[in-house]
Design a protein around this motif. Sequence first.
Motif, PDB file in Angstrom:
ATOM      1  N   LEU A 186      88.050  52.795 108.383  1.00 31.13           N
ATOM      2  CA  LEU A 186      88.238  51.369 108.633  1.00 31.13           C
ATOM      3  C   LEU A 186      89.533  50.899 107.980  1.00 31.13           C
ATOM      4  N   GLY A 215      86.643  35.972 110.061  1.00 28.41           N
ATOM      5  CA  GLY A 215      85.763  36.372 111.153  1.00 28.41           C
ATOM      6  C   GLY A 215      85.050  37.684 110.860  1.00 28.41           C
ATOM      7  N   LEU A 216      85.741  38.594 110.200  1.00 23.51           N
ATOM      8  CA  LEU A 216      85.121  39.873 109.861  1.00 23.51           C
ATOM      9  C   LEU A 216      84.127  39.701 108.729  1.00 23.51           C
ATOM     10  N   ARG A 249      96.232  48.173 112.620  1.00 29.40           N
ATOM     11  CA  ARG A 249      96.235  46.910 113.349  1.00 29.40           C
ATOM     12  C   ARG A 249      97.350  45.999 112.846  1.00 29.40           C
ATOM     13  N   ALA A 264      81.194  35.505 101.917  1.00 27.42           N
ATOM     14  CA  ALA A 264      80.683  35.165 103.247  1.00 27.42           C
ATOM     15  C   ALA A 264      80.119  33.749 103.281  1.00 27.42           C
ATOM     16  N   ASP A 265      79.634  33.248 102.142  1.00 27.09           N
ATOM     17  CA  ASP A 265      79.044  31.915 102.127  1.00 27.09           C
ATOM     18  C   ASP A 265      80.088  30.827 101.988  1.00 27.09           C
ATOM     19  N   VAL A 266      81.202  31.151 101.358  1.00 28.89           N
ATOM     20  CA  VAL A 266      82.158  30.105 100.995  1.00 28.89           C
ATOM     21  C   VAL A 266      83.378  30.093 101.902  1.00 28.89           C
ATOM     22  N   PHE A 274      92.316  51.869 110.173  1.00 25.95           N
ATOM     23  CA  PHE A 274      92.440  51.067 111.383  1.00 25.95           C
ATOM     24  C   PHE A 274      92.954  49.657 111.089  1.00 25.95           C
ATOM     25  N   LEU A 275      92.584  49.122 109.938  1.00 23.78           N
ATOM     26  CA  LEU A 275      93.072  47.771 109.616  1.00 23.78           C
ATOM     27  C   LEU A 275      94.570  47.798 109.313  1.00 23.78           C
ATOM     28  N   ARG A 302      84.531  44.807 100.730  1.00 19.86           N
ATOM     29  CA  ARG A 302      85.559  43.787 100.960  1.00 19.86           C
ATOM     30  C   ARG A 302      86.921  44.177 100.400  1.00 19.86           C
ATOM     31  N   THR A 355      82.379  37.202 107.669  1.00 16.40           N
ATOM     32  CA  THR A 355      81.111  36.508 107.895  1.00 16.40           C
ATOM     33  C   THR A 355      80.245  37.213 108.929  1.00 16.40           C
ATOM     34  N   LYS A 356      80.748  38.282 109.541  1.00 16.66           N
ATOM     35  CA  LYS A 356      79.958  38.904 110.607  1.00 16.66           C
ATOM     36  C   LYS A 356      79.642  40.374 110.412  1.00 16.66           C
ATOM     37  N   VAL A 357      80.383  41.056 109.569  1.00 14.00           N
ATOM     38  CA  VAL A 357      80.161  42.491 109.421  1.00 14.00           C
ATOM     39  C   VAL A 357      80.218  42.859 107.941  1.00 14.00           C
ATOM     40  N   TYR A 358      79.414  43.860 107.573  1.00 11.50           N
ATOM     41  CA  TYR A 358      79.499  44.345 106.208  1.00 11.50           C
ATOM     42  C   TYR A 358      80.470  45.512 106.118  1.00 11.50           C
ATOM     43  N   LYS A 405      80.162  38.536  96.318  1.00 15.60           N
ATOM     44  CA  LYS A 405      78.926  38.097  96.949  1.00 15.60           C
ATOM     45  C   LYS A 405      79.035  36.695  97.533  1.00 15.60           C
TER      46      LYS A 405
END
Lengths: 429, 281
Positions: free
Chosen positions: B35, B116-117, B42, B278-280, B38-39, B125, B119-122, B275
């Motif tokens: 990953l 976008g990543l 990208r 994703a919430d903030v 690939f990042l 980080r 908040t949607k995928v683990y 942690k």
Amino acid sequence: MSDVAIRVENLSKQYRIGQREPYKTLRDTLAEAFMAPLHAFRSNGRTASEMIWALRDVSFEVKHGEAVGIIGRNGAGKSTLLKILSRITEPTTGRAVIHGRVGSLLEVGTGFNPELTGRENIYLNGAILGMKRREIERKFDEIVAFAELEKFIDTPVKRYSSGMYMRLAFSVAAHLEPEILVVDEVLAVGDVEFQKKCLGKMGNVAEEGRTVLFVSHNMPAITALCSRAILLKQGAVAADGYSHDVVGEYLVGGRETMAEKVWPATDMPGNEIVRLRAARVVTEEGEAREAFDIRRPIGVEIEYEVLQAGHVLVPNVHFYTEAGVLAFVAGDQDPDWKRHPRAIGCFVSTVWVPGNFLSEGQMFVDVAVTTVKPKRVHFHERSALAFHVVDSLAGDTARGDFTGHYPGVVRPLLKWTTRCYQNNDKETA
Amino acid sequence: MTIQQHAGELPTLVIEPSKGWVPIRLREIWEYRELLYFLVWRDVKVRYKQTVLGAAWAIIQPFFTMVVFSIFFGRLAKMPSDGIPYPIFTYCALLPWQLFAYSLNQSSNSLVANQGLITKVYFPRLIVPASSVLAGLVDFAIAFVILIGMMLFYGIRPTLAILALPLFVLVAIATALGVGLWLSALNVQYRDVAYTIPFLTQFWLFATPIAYPTSIVPAALRPLYGLNPMAGVVEGFRWALLGTANLSWPLLGVSVSVVALLLVGGLFYFRRMEKSYADVV
């Protein structure tokens, strides 16, 4: 090892309402820090009210090979649960134990880059979803074929139509092969044909014996794909059992949905342009009521507050049957307001469903306010209202003198004409 | 969260609230190396898409900065350059500087940019700021070609010291990542960070011996000057490529220690805050 794939024990997640704001600035934090003692002095316990429990003591077990649907109204905690199980966010208390690799699909096309070609995005998105490079290479042709995009695979995805984009995105995701698959409402993509294909693919996944957790508002899809369903209500498990039973309970027994709903000032759905204050199902006399005679007109009132002038707003309602079938959608076409930007203020829009139109049974109503150009949904409250239609056996409705089961989503009283083009009586006379 | 895996069995994942400082878990990052690849790929691919000049931008920026510096500092202000032609003296410093400034900027904004990543995928980080830093290396490699050309033009022969160059590149990257970890984590909470970065890099540019030699800094102050790790990197670059007088070892020593502190502290701080992302965000 036991046959349990997922064990969730007293899982809870608390959010600070303040955290729902997009972000804070350093100045805000400093201001808060200085004001904190003052607040504590003035009102104690104020902070507790700013916390909400998105999930509260949720416990359940899922066995290997089970397909479980998670249902509930918006804000019931479904997505929070999936986010915790996918390790995107941490629980506040409680724990979950998962045996097996988890693949989660909370959105299709996560990480797609518009500048890259379809081919490049397949690799990127695959890697993001946790596939190994060799795995992607092996499945590449299959993914492209499933998405039906062979010709466009070397075109940047920004040149794709939205349908093509979604097809490619779903196709990558559909080729994930973890032991446990966690899926949020992602099937509502593409055209009807492609949706069928997606549902079929999901069905295969479940049949192959993989564990699936599936969140959806599409009740027919839940009952078709999952043998078991869990109903969440305000962050807690309200029902857990055979999917048909639980879906029925959700649709019929949802006593939160009624003929009238008024939102508290602190929690009105909407955005900076318009907010929903209340909605009700009313009689011609303007009285909120839950049961209607099939022959009487039914009004749906939406009361909303416009906070920003200059937007053209289209209130609209969506009527669903008990089985979750969308009967119809109606947007405001009143020439007095159509295409006219609104001023700031409070409005009530009422739509009238004529008598002798809807079928007998329970109906659920979504209320929404949308701007058409450019398209923006300001709020859309699913199953905000519910009411019953009761047919009459007096013989003056569509069923006439028939008293048995009379199927159909609508039951309009239509005009019939009959003419006689050959009269045998005359001849014999 | 812990992962246990025994041979032949399915991996078992325990999801629990974490408290305080959490381990860095480099092994998990290793598992996600594809990953990371690939990042980076990208970022490199997308960077100069839909530009006319494309990758030439990687050369244009340091090259014209060098031209401007040579005119104003070299020619007009008569800045000393330790006996080396001023253009190559400053270009040799601009190379690691551009690498650092670009990587720092990208990594500081990386968590917000990849909202976008997150908040949607683990995935671990740490991969996000790390990939932004690594993507800067490609530009660095392109701009390096010009340096080789300039060395030929000025007839400067590298000594064996050039073998130490990768080490200084590593220090530059580690500095960018170390600071980037702190800033990206803070940026999730406080968007003020995004506004301070241009200011910070500008300030930092003048605190680094790019337009001027370290020799104009009083000798007694030099170890202190090494608190800016980029000073050590720039010194190292000149020493390794241009054969400037002896490397100031105390200065370099201080620089490397500061980088190590920044990086390790940044890693732990980043993991501690992870942690809430994703919430903030």
